[in-house]
Write a protein that holds these residues in place. Structure first.
Motif, PDB file in Angstrom:
ATOM      1  N   THR B  53      73.747  77.220  40.148  1.00  0.00           N
ATOM      2  CA  THR B  53      73.305  78.612  40.154  1.00  0.00           C
ATOM      3  C   THR B  53      74.327  79.463  39.423  1.00  0.00           C
ATOM      4  O   THR B  53      75.526  79.314  39.632  1.00  0.00           O
ATOM      5  N   GLY B  54      73.886  80.304  38.574  1.00  0.00           N
ATOM      6  CA  GLY B  54      74.816  81.166  37.835  1.00  0.00           C
ATOM      7  C   GLY B  54      75.180  80.622  36.469  1.00  0.00           C
ATOM      8  O   GLY B  54      75.883  81.274  35.708  1.00  0.00           O
ATOM      9  N   ALA B  55      74.689  79.417  36.167  1.00  0.00           N
ATOM     10  CA  ALA B  55      75.015  78.833  34.860  1.00  0.00           C
ATOM     11  C   ALA B  55      74.387  79.674  33.741  1.00  0.00           C
ATOM     12  O   ALA B  55      73.378  80.344  33.928  1.00  0.00           O
ATOM     13  N   LYS B  56      75.027  79.608  32.578  1.00  0.00           N
ATOM     14  CA  LYS B  56      74.567  80.409  31.450  1.00  0.00           C
ATOM     15  C   LYS B  56      73.256  79.874  30.863  1.00  0.00           C
ATOM     16  O   LYS B  56      72.964  78.689  30.919  1.00  0.00           O
ATOM     17  N   ILE B  57      72.479  80.775  30.297  1.00  0.00           N
ATOM     18  CA  ILE B  57      71.321  80.375  29.505  1.00  0.00           C
ATOM     19  C   ILE B  57      71.568  80.918  28.095  1.00  0.00           C
ATOM     20  O   ILE B  57      71.818  82.103  27.920  1.00  0.00           O
ATOM     21  N   GLU B  58      71.559  80.008  27.132  1.00  0.00           N
ATOM     22  CA  GLU B  58      71.877  80.438  25.770  1.00  0.00           C
ATOM     23  C   GLU B  58      70.700  80.204  24.827  1.00  0.00           C
ATOM     24  O   GLU B  58      69.897  79.298  25.013  1.00  0.00           O
ATOM     25  N   MET B  59      70.627  81.062  23.851  1.00  0.00           N
ATOM     26  CA  MET B  59      69.698  80.815  22.758  1.00  0.00           C
ATOM     27  C   MET B  59      70.498  81.011  21.478  1.00  0.00           C
ATOM     28  O   MET B  59      71.240  81.991  21.370  1.00  0.00           O
ATOM     29  N   VAL B  60      70.415  80.088  20.593  1.00  0.00           N
ATOM     30  CA  VAL B  60      71.234  80.036  19.369  1.00  0.00           C
ATOM     31  C   VAL B  60      72.693  80.402  19.635  1.00  0.00           C
ATOM     32  O   VAL B  60      73.341  81.105  18.869  1.00  0.00           O
ATOM     33  N   GLY B  61      73.196  79.933  20.789  1.00  0.00           N
ATOM     34  CA  GLY B  61      74.613  80.134  21.091  1.00  0.00           C
ATOM     35  C   GLY B  61      74.967  81.474  21.706  1.00  0.00           C
ATOM     36  O   GLY B  61      76.124  81.746  21.974  1.00  0.00           O
ATOM     37  N   GLY B  65      70.898  85.004  29.556  1.00  0.00           N
ATOM     38  CA  GLY B  65      70.517  85.074  30.969  1.00  0.00           C
ATOM     39  C   GLY B  65      71.291  84.081  31.797  1.00  0.00           C
ATOM     40  O   GLY B  65      72.244  83.446  31.317  1.00  0.00           O
ATOM     41  N   THR B  66      70.902  83.986  33.063  1.00  0.00           N
ATOM     42  CA  THR B  66      71.573  83.046  33.965  1.00  0.00           C
ATOM     43  C   THR B  66      70.548  82.293  34.804  1.00  0.00           C
ATOM     44  O   THR B  66      69.407  82.732  34.962  1.00  0.00           O
ATOM     45  N   VAL B  67      71.005  81.160  35.325  1.00  0.00           N
ATOM     46  CA  VAL B  67      70.171  80.390  36.245  1.00  0.00           C
ATOM     47  C   VAL B  67      70.266  81.052  37.609  1.00  0.00           C
ATOM     48  O   VAL B  67      71.366  81.284  38.115  1.00  0.00           O
ATOM     49  N   SER B  68      69.130  81.414  38.201  1.00  0.00           N
ATOM     50  CA  SER B  68      69.214  82.116  39.475  1.00  0.00           C
ATOM     51  C   SER B  68      68.956  81.199  40.659  1.00  0.00           C
ATOM     52  O   SER B  68      69.357  81.496  41.770  1.00  0.00           O
ATOM     53  N   GLU B  82      64.996  78.263  38.281  1.00  0.00           N
ATOM     54  CA  GLU B  82      64.534  79.619  37.978  1.00  0.00           C
ATOM     55  C   GLU B  82      65.544  80.308  37.079  1.00  0.00           C
ATOM     56  O   GLU B  82      66.743  80.235  37.295  1.00  0.00           O
ATOM     57  N   PHE B  83      65.040  80.960  36.041  1.00  0.00           N
ATOM     58  CA  PHE B  83      65.900  81.640  35.068  1.00  0.00           C
ATOM     59  C   PHE B  83      65.763  83.146  35.207  1.00  0.00           C
ATOM     60  O   PHE B  83      64.687  83.651  35.494  1.00  0.00           O
ATOM     61  N   ARG B  84      66.858  83.827  34.970  1.00  0.00           N
ATOM     62  CA  ARG B  84      66.760  85.281  34.792  1.00  0.00           C
ATOM     63  C   ARG B  84      67.135  85.563  33.344  1.00  0.00           C
ATOM     64  O   ARG B  84      68.241  85.271  32.908  1.00  0.00           O
ATOM     65  N   ILE B  85      66.175  86.094  32.623  1.00  0.00           N
ATOM     66  CA  ILE B  85      66.361  86.323  31.184  1.00  0.00           C
ATOM     67  C   ILE B  85      66.427  87.825  30.928  1.00  0.00           C
ATOM     68  O   ILE B  85      65.703  88.595  31.563  1.00  0.00           O
ATOM     69  N   ASP B  86      67.317  88.234  30.041  1.00  0.00           N
ATOM     70  CA  ASP B  86      67.426  89.653  29.698  1.00  0.00           C
ATOM     71  C   ASP B  86      66.089  90.186  29.197  1.00  0.00           C
ATOM     72  O   ASP B  86      65.386  89.528  28.428  1.00  0.00           O
ATOM     73  N   LYS B  87      65.795  91.418  29.621  1.00  0.00           N
ATOM     74  CA  LYS B  87      64.512  92.047  29.319  1.00  0.00           C
ATOM     75  C   LYS B  87      64.211  92.145  27.819  1.00  0.00           C
ATOM     76  O   LYS B  87      63.076  92.022  27.400  1.00  0.00           O
ATOM     77  N   ASN B  88      65.277  92.349  27.030  1.00  0.00           N
ATOM     78  CA  ASN B  88      65.024  92.587  25.610  1.00  0.00           C
ATOM     79  C   ASN B  88      64.797  91.301  24.819  1.00  0.00           C
ATOM     80  O   ASN B  88      64.569  91.333  23.631  1.00  0.00           O
TER      81      ASN B  88
END
Lengths: 261, 150, 246
Positions: B53-61, B65-68, B82-88
């Motif tokens: 929980t809390g691990a990073k979620i990356e896209m192109v480095g 977001g984070t793993v919730s 479950e992922f929490r992804i930034d709104k933008n």
């Protein structure tokens, strides 16, 4: 001979149970009287000044040097496995979930807890506690309740101060003196700390506040029962209060960590 | 010590304390004061060994977001993450989420490979394409078996 | 015969294995000054603490106006205790509070009186005892005699009906002693309280006392007026007064 030693053992157990019960009743009475009106504002402010404000300097000093030594020690350990970049994480994690609350509690016990025990102990032997009773003032409410509130306010705030100063200390020895990139340091600090760890640190601070204040006030309050009247008695109670508080800090630290992780 | 001085020092102490507490929680704990800057999606993996929980979620480095939450789906016997992804950040439905490792002994994180579809994943929906943890042991075994078969 | 205000009947009390009071009988009448004398450690303070409820007797009874204290209703007992005030041997002033707060304490914590009334009462007592101008000082900054007067002011601020004095003159020089004695006498007349004084000051205290009781080995060995004492031929009493070791 055998019967006598069994008798002695039994008596010891009984008196141990008795003092445990007394301590718990003392604690509960104090907690209960936190909520009886009127709120003792002036005394809470006074005690917060004594426990909190007057500890700022000590906490900054110990926090700074703890952080610096963690940075130094951590650097030389981590450099062996080639991951000195993780220094920030190592310093921050140990500080926030472990050393911060424990060291703060020990320093505050040494500073404020000892004087709580001594002050209340002297009030006991100079009959000031009896005087309160003759004025229909509950001495536990008068002496213990404001102190426990002040401690519950002060301990977490001092712990936070210790953590922040400690992280700065680690920065000083790790980044400024040993040359780890400062952005890497701060980045690993921010990356490694999770809300979970911060909560753990604060729960510990709360628990230590309650436990040490109770022990110190209890020891002072019942000076006459355990150590007798007189200056000797007060000094003995003060020593006991500090030693027992420190032991319980470590015991509770283990218990809380055990159940948290 | 006079009363007003005491009150001043108590005030000073409490504000210093609250500042430090605030710094710990907001900067280090990364509590977002403004709620709902992120949205939630989930995905199933066959193995997420080492993912926390809390691990990073990356896209192109770049972290997005984070793993919730990491849990197990009892019926399908798969790991539900479950992922929490930034709104933008908007994810198209054909993105691929994979569990990866940073460095040699480093932590596990989720890498999301961008997709090309026009259909976006709505908050609360599932990411279908996933790749599980790379299991070095089984890789080695595969390699050995392959050479034996030859 | 009048009913005594406070009457001890066969009161016994021991701390652990050592008995302090052994079947003590004593009567205290309304409006009098009674002095309890006796060697140190014979339980004179314990006697006073029985009255104010700091210590409970093991056996025997304490009657308040003819009714046993233990059988009074909670309300009656409370109202009895409210009439009492106790002046401690070492003053028992609170170091961390100013003189004003110390004297006001018995009124503040009851919170029956509004603040301005408390102030009026405290200042009145301070004026009567010559303590004006030191409201903001702390007990540690005062001389022994001043502290005593502060303690007296605190004891008198609630307008008590009964005041218990536990060795009010310990640690004072003869001049101050005399002052405290005349102070007690004066205020007793002024406020008409009943005074129970435990004292070692023989013979000066006899000038203050209306009645004298001598405590020895846990019982009252003698009880009577000053004249009775001088006329008596009790050996223990005379030995004590003359300071002979028994």
């Amino acid at each position: 001979m055998l019967i006598k030693s069994i008798e002695k053992f039994g008596k010891k157990i009984l008196s141990l149970l008795e003092s445990m019960g007394r301590a718990i009743l003392f604690f509960l009475t104090g907690m209960m009287h936190i909520f009886t009106l009127p709120v003792q504002f002036a005394k809470i402010i006074d005690q917060t000044w004594f426990i909190g404000s007057k500890s700022i300097f000590v906490i900054i000093l110990t926090g700074l040097f703890t952080g610096m030594v963690l940075g130094l020690q951590g650097y030389y350990s981590l450099v062996k496995v080639g991951s000195e970049a993780a220094l920030g994480a190592a310093v921050a994690l140990t500080l926030i979930s472990e050393l911060g609350p424990v060291f703060t509690a020990i320093m505050v016990t040494a500073r404020a807890g000892s004087s709580m025990a001594a002050e209340i102990g002297i009030m006991r032997i100079s009959e000031q506690i009896d005087a309160l009773k003759t004025m229909h003032i509950n001495p536990v409410r008068f002496l213990f309740s404001p102190r426990i509130i002040a401690a519950v306010i002060s301990f977490p705030l001092l712990t936070a101060l210790f953590d922040v100063v400690g992280i700065i200390g680690g920065f000083i020895s790790g980044s400024i003196m040993l040359g780890i990139n400062q952005h890497v340091y701060m980045d690993t600090v921010i990356q490694s700390i999770k809300i979970h760890d911060i909560n753990l640190g604060f729960y510990k601070a709360f628990a230590f506040a309650v436990v040490t204040t109770t022990i110190c006030c209890y020891r002072g309050y019942y000076t006459h029962l355990y150590s007798g009247f007189g200056a000797r008695g007060v000094s003995l109670s003060t020593t006991n209060a500090v030693v027992q508080s420190c032991i319980s800090i470590f015991v509770f630290d283990y218990i809380i960590t055990f159940f948290w992780i | 010590m006079n009363k007003r001085k005491i009150e001043f020092y108590v005030g000073l102490f409490v504000s210093i304390g609250i500042l430090c507490t605030g710094y710990l929680f907001i900067v280090l704990g990364e509590i977002s004061l403004v709620r709902d800057k992120q949205y939630q999606v989930y995905a199933f993996f066959t193995s997420v060994s080492g993912l926390k929980t809390g691990a990073k979620i990356e896209m192109v480095g770049v972290q997005i977001g984070t793993v919730s939450k990491v849990s197990i789906d009892k019926e399908r016997l798969l790991a539900k993450v479950e992922f929490r992804i930034d709104k933008n950040i908007e994810l198209s439905e054909d993105v691929i989420a994979s569990v990866k490792t940073s460095g040699i002994i480093g932590q596990k994180y989720i890498d999301i490979l961008p997709g090309g579809s026009d259909i976006m994943i709505e908050p609360g929906e599932e990411i279908f394409n996933t790749e599980s943890s790379l299991d070095i042991e089984s890789l080695v075994r595969k390699f050995i078996f392959n050479t034996e078969n030859k | 015969m009048t009913i005594p205000l406070i009457q001890f009947i066969d009161v016994s009390k021991s701390f652990g294995a050592s008995p302090v009071l052994k079947g003590l009988n004593l009567s205290i009448y309304t409006g009098e000054i009674i002095v309890v004398i006796g060697k140190s450690g014979t339980g004179k303070s314990v006697l006073l603490k029985h009255i104010i409820g700091l210590v409970q007797q093991d056996s025997g009874q304490i009657l308040i106006e003819g009714k046993p204290l233990s059988q009074l209703s909670a309300v009656d007992r409370k109202s009895f205790y409210r009439k009492l005030s106790y002046m401690f041997q070492d003053n028992a002033l609170f170091d961390f509070m100013s003189i004003y707060d110390n004297i006001a304490l018995p009124l503040m914590e009851d919170s029956i009186f509004p603040k301005h009334q408390v102030k009026k009462k405290v200042l009145e007592r301070m004026e009567q005892l010559g303590l004006i101008g030191i409201e903001e000082k702390f007990p540690a900054q005062l001389s022994g005699g001043m502290r005593k007067r502060v303690a007296l002011a605190r004891a008198l601020v609630i307008d008590p009906k009964i005041v218990l004095f536990d060795e009010p003159t310990t640690g004072l020089d003869p001049v101050r002693k005399k002052k405290v004695h005349s102070m007690i006498q004066e205020y007793q007349k002024k406020f008409e309280f009943t005074a129970v004084i435990v004292s070692h000051d023989i013979p000066e205290i006899f000038n203050v006392a209306q009645r004298i009781a001598m405590l020895d080995e846990g019982t009252i060995k003698f009880e009577g007026s000053k004249k009775d004492i001088l006329d008596s031929h009790s050996k223990i009493l005379n030995d004590f007064i003359e300071g002979k070791d028994v």
